[in-house]
Design a protein around this motif. Structure first.
Motif, short mmCIF file in Angstrom:
data_model
loop_
_atom_site.label_atom_id
_atom_site.label_comp_id
_atom_site.label_asym_id
_atom_site.label_seq_id
_atom_site.Cartn_x
_atom_site.Cartn_y
_atom_site.Cartn_z
N SER A 56 15.89 -4.20 4.04
CA SER A 56 14.87 -3.18 3.83
C SER A 56 14.94 -2.07 4.87
CB SER A 56 13.48 -3.82 3.86
OG SER A 56 13.29 -4.57 5.04
N ALA A 60 14.69 1.93 4.06
CA ALA A 60 13.69 2.78 4.71
C ALA A 60 14.35 3.95 5.43
CB ALA A 60 12.86 1.95 5.68
N GLN A 63 15.45 7.05 3.56
CA GLN A 63 14.46 8.06 3.19
C GLN A 63 14.84 9.42 3.75
OE1 GLN A 63 11.53 7.60 1.44
NE2 GLN A 63 11.74 5.40 1.14
N ILE A 112 -1.23 6.54 2.27
CA ILE A 112 0.00 5.73 2.36
C ILE A 112 0.32 5.40 3.82
CG2 ILE A 112 1.67 7.64 2.44
CD1 ILE A 112 3.47 5.92 0.64
N GLY A 116 0.65 1.70 4.94
CA GLY A 116 1.91 1.31 5.56
C GLY A 116 1.70 0.60 6.88
N SER A 120 2.53 -3.34 7.40
CA SER A 120 3.84 -3.21 8.04
C SER A 120 4.48 -4.56 8.35
CB SER A 120 3.72 -2.38 9.32
OG SER A 120 2.85 -3.01 10.25
N LEU A 123 6.21 -5.54 4.96
CA LEU A 123 7.01 -4.59 4.19
C LEU A 123 8.49 -4.65 4.53
CD1 LEU A 123 4.63 -1.48 4.19
CD2 LEU A 123 5.16 -3.01 2.29
N ASN A 124 8.83 -4.62 5.81
CA ASN A 124 10.23 -4.56 6.21
C ASN A 124 10.69 -5.80 6.98
OD1 ASN A 124 10.60 -2.03 5.07
ND2 ASN A 124 9.95 -0.96 6.92
N CYS A 176 0.73 5.33 -2.77
CA CYS A 176 0.63 4.04 -2.07
C CYS A 176 1.34 2.93 -2.83
CB CYS A 176 -0.82 3.66 -1.85
SG CYS A 176 -1.72 4.74 -0.71
N LEU A 179 4.80 1.38 -1.89
CA LEU A 179 5.01 0.33 -0.89
C LEU A 179 5.38 -1.00 -1.53
CD1 LEU A 179 2.02 1.13 1.50
CD2 LEU A 179 4.43 1.71 1.83
N ARG A 185 8.37 5.42 -5.46
CA ARG A 185 7.48 6.52 -5.04
C ARG A 185 7.53 7.64 -6.06
NH1 ARG A 185 6.49 11.16 -3.36
NH2 ARG A 185 8.59 11.74 -3.94
N ALA A 218 8.45 7.72 6.99
CA ALA A 218 9.09 6.43 6.76
C ALA A 218 10.49 6.40 7.35
CB ALA A 218 9.14 6.12 5.26
#
Length: 291
Positions: A56, A60, A63, A112, A116, A120, A123-124, A176, A179, A185, A218
């Motif tokens: 991930s 990210a 981006q 967002i 995020g 967090s 997420l990653n 949002c 995520l 997105r 991001a």
């Protein structure tokens, strides 16, 4: 194959090397800005090729490639927003359209950012439950259905210069959803803009411009996390190759999206999302792909 971790960050892309990361950069760049979920494709392609999951953190950081592509493609809009806003501040003309729209974009980015930060930790992280193919498959189907409803009922009349603060906040809240892996997105914001009866090309333009702060935040946040995790020189060089390739393919993705929306509609993406979601769920069920 399982991904690798660097102080809790998912950094499987380092072990892939330059050539494989370049291939994944093309995939990431093309799918990041199309409403078809880059996360889904970044799980599927390595799995089918027998490669390690790039992780991930790679997605990210990519981006930034999308950021470069959007700014380049919509440079006249971006330049107008930046310099128009600065000029409005100098003149103290706070009713200027560029200034108001720039402020609205910033306000619409707040949801967002908050989400995020709150999520967090999952997420990653390595082995995040949100990156399972079942979650991504269901997300693809749900967003495909929402995009279909939006395309069917939208009147496609409004243009970007007709949007209001309320419209911008609605699309910002929809952002949002990005995520959640599989939502996309671009898919969530484009769908929301269509529900607001915007013309298809204008909805896409709105989606890209509104997403600039979130995309930038991001990408740079992930670079900082990789820096704190002491990513080595080889890791940075591998990431740089991915970013360079993804920037070019992301530019092509923007052109393709606007071309398809102008000549056809959002239905090709609806159909693709349904097929992709079904494929993922079936592939996991029969053991073709690991969840």
């Amino acid at each position: 194959m399982a991904s690798a971790c660097t102080q809790g960050l998912d950094t499987g892309f380092v072990a892939l090397g330059y050539a494989k990361v370049a291939v994944l950069g093309v995939v990431q760049g093309l799918t990041e800005l199309l409403p078809i979920s880059s996360t889904a494709h970044m799980r599927i392609v390595p799995a089918l090729l027998g490669w390690q999951d790039p992780g991930s953190a790679f997605s990210a950081a990519m981006q930034l490639a999308a950021l470069v592509a959007v700014i380049t493609y919509f440079w006249s809009d971006v330049r107008g927003l930046v310099f128009g806003s600065l000029g409005a501040v100098a003149r103290r003309d706070f009713r200027d359209w560029n200034f108001r729209f720039a402020v609205w974009i910033i306000l619409a980015t707040v949801p967002i950012v908050i989400a995020g930060v709150v999520f967090s930790s999952v997420l990653n992280s390595c082995g995040s439950p949100l990156r399972t193919l079942n979650v991504i498959g269901v997300s693809c189907l749900v967003m495909g259905a929402l995009l279909a409803v939006a395309e069917y009922y939208a009147r496609h009349k409004r243009t970007l210069d007709q949007v209001t603060l309320k419209d911008t906040m609605i699309v910002g809240l929809a952002q949002c959803g990005a995520l959640i892996p599989g939502v996309s997105r671009s898919g969530s914001t484009l769908t929301a803009a269509l529900f607001l009866d915007m013309q298809r090309e204008e909805a896409a333009r709105f989606s890209f411009l509104l997403g600039l702060p979130a995309i930038a935040a991001a990408g740079f946040k992930e670079l900082w996390e990789l820096h704190k995790a002491h990513l080595d020189a080889q890791g940075w060089s591998v990431l740089a190759v991915g970013l360079a390739v993804a920037s070019v393919s992301a530019f092509v993705a923007i052109w393709s999206l606007l071309h398809i929306l102008e000549r056809y509609s959002a239905w090709p993406f609806v159909i693709y999302r349904f097929l992709l979601g079904l494929f993922l769920l079936i592939a996991v069920a029969i053991g073709l792909l690991p969840n």
